[in-house]
Design a protein around this motif. Structure first.
Motif, PDB file in Angstrom:
ATOM      1  N   ALA A 125      -5.698 -18.410   7.322  1.00  0.00           N
ATOM      2  CA  ALA A 125      -4.740 -19.304   7.215  1.00  0.00           C
ATOM      3  C   ALA A 125      -3.958 -20.137   9.290  1.00  0.00           C
ATOM      4  N   ALA A 126      -4.304 -19.963   9.937  1.00  0.00           N
ATOM      5  CA  ALA A 126      -3.841 -19.896  11.356  1.00  0.00           C
ATOM      6  C   ALA A 126      -4.374 -20.789  12.404  1.00  0.00           C
ATOM      7  N   SER A 182       0.179 -13.257   6.005  1.00  0.00           N
ATOM      8  CA  SER A 182      -1.011 -12.214   6.034  1.00  0.00           C
ATOM      9  C   SER A 182      -0.407 -11.000   7.784  1.00  0.00           C
ATOM     10  N   GLN A 183       0.540 -12.259   7.899  1.00  0.00           N
ATOM     11  CA  GLN A 183       0.310 -11.424   9.275  1.00  0.00           C
ATOM     12  C   GLN A 183       1.770 -10.499   9.463  1.00  0.00           C
ATOM     13  N   ALA A 235      -7.559  -4.066   7.350  1.00  0.00           N
ATOM     14  CA  ALA A 235      -6.585  -4.270   8.530  1.00  0.00           C
ATOM     15  C   ALA A 235      -7.426  -4.832   8.714  1.00  0.00           C
ATOM     16  N   ILE A 236      -9.058  -5.488   8.979  1.00  0.00           N
ATOM     17  CA  ILE A 236      -9.817  -6.664   9.116  1.00  0.00           C
ATOM     18  C   ILE A 236      -9.611  -8.018   8.068  1.00  0.00           C
ATOM     19  N   GLN A 237      -9.150  -7.290   6.991  1.00  0.00           N
ATOM     20  CA  GLN A 237      -9.608  -8.525   5.826  1.00  0.00           C
ATOM     21  C   GLN A 237      -8.286  -8.909   6.308  1.00  0.00           C
ATOM     22  N   MET A 238      -7.293  -8.206   6.300  1.00  0.00           N
ATOM     23  CA  MET A 238      -5.351  -9.036   6.680  1.00  0.00           C
ATOM     24  C   MET A 238      -6.077  -9.846   8.016  1.00  0.00           C
ATOM     25  N   SER A 239      -6.124  -9.606   8.456  1.00  0.00           N
ATOM     26  CA  SER A 239      -7.059 -10.759  10.114  1.00  0.00           C
ATOM     27  C   SER A 239      -7.800 -11.782  10.066  1.00  0.00           C
ATOM     28  N   GLY A 251       3.502  -9.301  -0.741  1.00  0.00           N
ATOM     29  CA  GLY A 251       3.773  -8.019  -1.190  1.00  0.00           C
ATOM     30  C   GLY A 251       3.764  -8.209  -2.584  1.00  0.00           C
ATOM     31  N   LEU A 252       3.020  -9.099  -3.164  1.00  0.00           N
ATOM     32  CA  LEU A 252       2.982  -8.958  -4.880  1.00  0.00           C
ATOM     33  C   LEU A 252       2.310  -8.010  -5.177  1.00  0.00           C
ATOM     34  N   MET A 253       1.150  -7.019  -5.771  1.00  0.00           N
ATOM     35  CA  MET A 253       0.295  -6.504  -6.103  1.00  0.00           C
ATOM     36  C   MET A 253      -0.086  -6.035  -7.849  1.00  0.00           C
TER      37      MET A 253
END
Length: 689
Positions: free
Chosen positions: A558-559, A570-571, A548-552, A671-673
């Motif tokens: 980006a924002a 990302s959000q 969650a920290i990485q995605m935030s 969502g690509l992995m």
């Protein structure tokens, strides 16, 4: 007017007036209630007249009824249920059972909101030390090294505020009232210990007790084999020779964490609270001569969330207690087949299983908090686990234990020790004097992780024909967590000179953290899908918060730069983690605070994007009003015309924030992995029915 519940609990002056909340509750975002005052009035009226009866508010009644219900679950009458005998109370005195009080309920509410208060009021660099008012006790929050989630959470918030505060210690809101100089009998724990001889031996009813034991051995023991299952169950069924009481109470506690029995599930936190206090009372009284059972119980205590105080309670604390006792027992010394020990082979096998489980708990809890591990590789010579170590006293291997997971997770933790060492203050100090050494060491640890991953059995690597089981998902979670923490480690940028190699290394670390966070999110989706959330240990909180920290970070970055598409993606990834946080909060209350924080962050990113889009609409309207009719009628074709060099194409980055329009070939879809990290969902899970 009487003080509200929170001010009464903290023993501070309350300024509530009429229906309005007091200033302290407003600042802490807490409900300003007066149930305790109402209950006090009821008690006073009953003293004056036995025929007079009033009731407190409905919400307070519900909590008290829930506490009483939990007491009925975990307590029995004077005639204890078979098959386990319990000593009857001496004389004609009736045992005084423990029922959580109103103060316990308020304290639990405070513990659930303390992290949120700290995030909102305690991180800001310009706030005074006594930011939580003069009447409150100030607790010190040490945020840990760069391996700590709390450190990244604090540093991320300070970076968002353009604040470079290098502090390692922050004020933390009080989670308990001031302790009196001398204890008095009205304190719950004092009342509890005064009757410890009667209460510590109390057990749940046989129906509930059997379910707790089976839940432990079915859902926890396969990856946490610190007990000889055959021996314990044999003694559990023998009323003349029952298992040690401390070990039994500890197993009941861990079983209550994963049990789905209706009577346990409806008031799980209060049931665990009572079972924990029984086991801890026995532990504190040294009510056990075999110190191996003390190590086992301390490890089982890590399955209980005692409160937000992680310095003197919870996983890291109990791992330290277990290490101290284990060192005294010599569990860290070589007890392998080639050793010259005189200990019976059955005991050496159990000692080795306990030791390597302790290694995993100690290292992963140190990783969670960003603190030094209690176990150092130079301090032990215990050889790695082998399949023969899982042969129990009966002479057969335990078929319920996931041997591959236990062995491979121990090997992974040996690598994580080096990651923790790399993030230590001494290591970073040496890296500042030799800027290239950090990159070299990170590359070496990357190679170790790759070699470990390539040697995983098919059942754990997610490449088997059948769907992944829970333990495969769990070890994949720990692997991606190790990757993410390794590539978080950086040195002070002001001390190192920028170069192309360092820029390439930073981009590689950024990509690795991004992929690891995506993998963790996918793993949690699979865990929720197979309905195995209750089996997640405290390490799930570490992984969930790290992702969650990485995605935030990515959403905020980006924002801030106006890259609306990247911010939106990302959000969206951050919001995908919120259902897992909600599900995990049922078993680990601290996940509730994590969920609250990142919902707030998600809302902030949305507001930034809305503001950005409103500016874009104004820019497009101004361009359309000044453009020629034939140009504005063919605006879509002109935007994508490679020969068009007008102001619209020149303003592409200002409108969409993603640079060149032809660069979308390199843009990662939502969502690509990587396919080698994607694991199938589980099917027909026999453990969960």
């Amino acid at each position: 007017m009487a003080a509200c519940d929170i001010c009464h609990r903290r023993k501070v002056k309350c300024d509530s007036e009429g229906p309005h909340s007091c200033s302290r509750c407003c600042e802490a975002s807490l409900a300003c209630t007066f149930e305790l005052a109402a209950a006090h009035k009821v008690r006073r009226r009953r003293k004056r007249s036995s025929g007079c009866s009033d009731s407190v508010s409905n919400s307070f009644q519900h909590q008290i009824l829930q506490a009483n219900a939990s007491q009925q679950i975990v307590s029995s009458s004077n005639s204890r249920p078979p098959p386990l005998p319990n000593p009857a109370p001496s004389g004609s005195q009736t045992p005084q059972t423990f029922v959580p009080t109103a103060e316990d309920i308020v304290e639990e509410q405070l513990s659930r909101t303390a992290l949120t208060q700290f995030y909102q009021h305690g991180i800001t660099g310009d706030s005074p030390w006594f930011t939580y008012k003069d009447g409150d006790d100030i607790r010190i929050a040490y945020i840990g090294t760069s391996a700590s989630n709390l450190a990244h959470l604090v540093q991320g918030e300070l970076a968002a505020q353009r604040n470079n505060d290098p502090s390692l210690h922050f004020p933390f809101p009080s989670i308990r009232p001031p302790m009196p100089w001398k204890p008095h009998r009205e304190q719950p724990l004092v009342r509890w210990y005064s009757k410890v001889a009667d209460n510590a031996g109390a057990l749940p009813t046989k129906e509930v007790r059997d379910d707790l034991v089976e839940s432990f051995f079915e859902k926890i023991h396969p990856g946490f084999p610190i007990v000889d299952e055959v021996e314990f169950k044999t003694r559990y069924a023998d009323p003349e020779h029952p298992p040690p009481l401390l070990l039994l109470q500890s197993i009941l506690l861990a079983g209550a964490h994963v049990s789905q029995h209706p009577k346990v599930a409806e008031s799980r936190s209060l049931v665990k609270m009572t079972l924990f206090r029984r086991a801890k009372a026995l532990f504190d009284m040294h009510f056990e001569n075999d110190r191996m059972h003390l190590v086992q119980s301390a490890l089982l205590f890590t399955w209980h969330f005692e409160g937000p105080d992680d310095v003197s309670s919870n996983a890291y604390y109990w791992a330290g207690i277990a290490c101290t006792i284990a060192f005294g027992l010599g569990m860290h010394r070589d007890l392998g087949p080639s050793s010259s020990t005189r200990m019976p082979v059955g005991d050496t096998r159990l000692y080795r299983r306990i030791w390597w489980t302790l290694v995993q708990v100690d290292i992963l809890s140190a990783l969670h908090h960003g603190r030094p591990p209690n176990i150092d590789p130079d301090d032990f010579d215990q050889t790695p686990l082998t399949p023969d170590d899982f042969v129990e006293y009966c002479g057969h291997r335990n078929q319920h234990v996931n041997i591959d997971y236990c062995i491979q997770n121990s090997n992974l933790c040996n690598i994580i020790i080096s990651i923790l060492k790399l993030s230590s203050p001494g290591s970073l100090r040496r890296c500042r004097s030799s800027p290239h050494s950090l990159g070299t060491q990170k590359s070496a640890l990357d190679s170790q992780l790759v070699n470990w991953y390539l040697r995983l059995p098919a059942s754990l690597a997610g490449i088997s024909s059948k769907a992944s089981n829970f333990w495969a998902l769990q070890i994949q979670l720990h692997y991606n967590l190790a990757l993410l923490h390794l590539h978080r480690i950086t040195v002070d940028k002001s001390q190192s000179s920028p170069s192309s190699n360092s820029s390439n290394g930073q981009q590689k670390s950024l990509n690795t953290r991004h992929t690891a966070a995506l993998s963790i999110s996918k793993i949690f989706d699979d865990i929720v899908t197979i309905d195995a959330v209750e089996r997640c240990s405290f390490t799930s909180l570490t992984a969930l918060l790290s992702a969650a920290i990485q995605m935030s970070y990515e959403a905020r970055a980006a924002a801030d730069t106006g890259e609306a598409i990247l911010a939106l993606q990302s959000q969206h990834r951050l919001e995908n983690l919120l259902p897992a946080m909600t599900a995990l909060a049922t078993y680990w209350p601290s996940a509730e605070a994590i969920d609250s924080i990142f919902r707030k962050l998600s809302t902030e990113v949305k507001e930034q994007m809305r503001s950005h889009f409103s500016q874009l609409e104004t820019s497009i309207d101004e361009f359309t009003a000044t453009a020629r009719p034939e140009t504005s009628s063919n605006i879509d074709q002109m935007m994508w015309d490679p020969n068009f060099n007008g102001s619209l194409a020149a303003g592409w980055s200002n409108i969409f924030g993603v640079g060149d329009a032809n660069a979308f070939d390199n843009f990662e879809p939502l969502g690509l992995m990587d396919s080698w990290l994607t694991m199938p969902n589980a099917e027909n899970n026999n453990f969960l029915g």
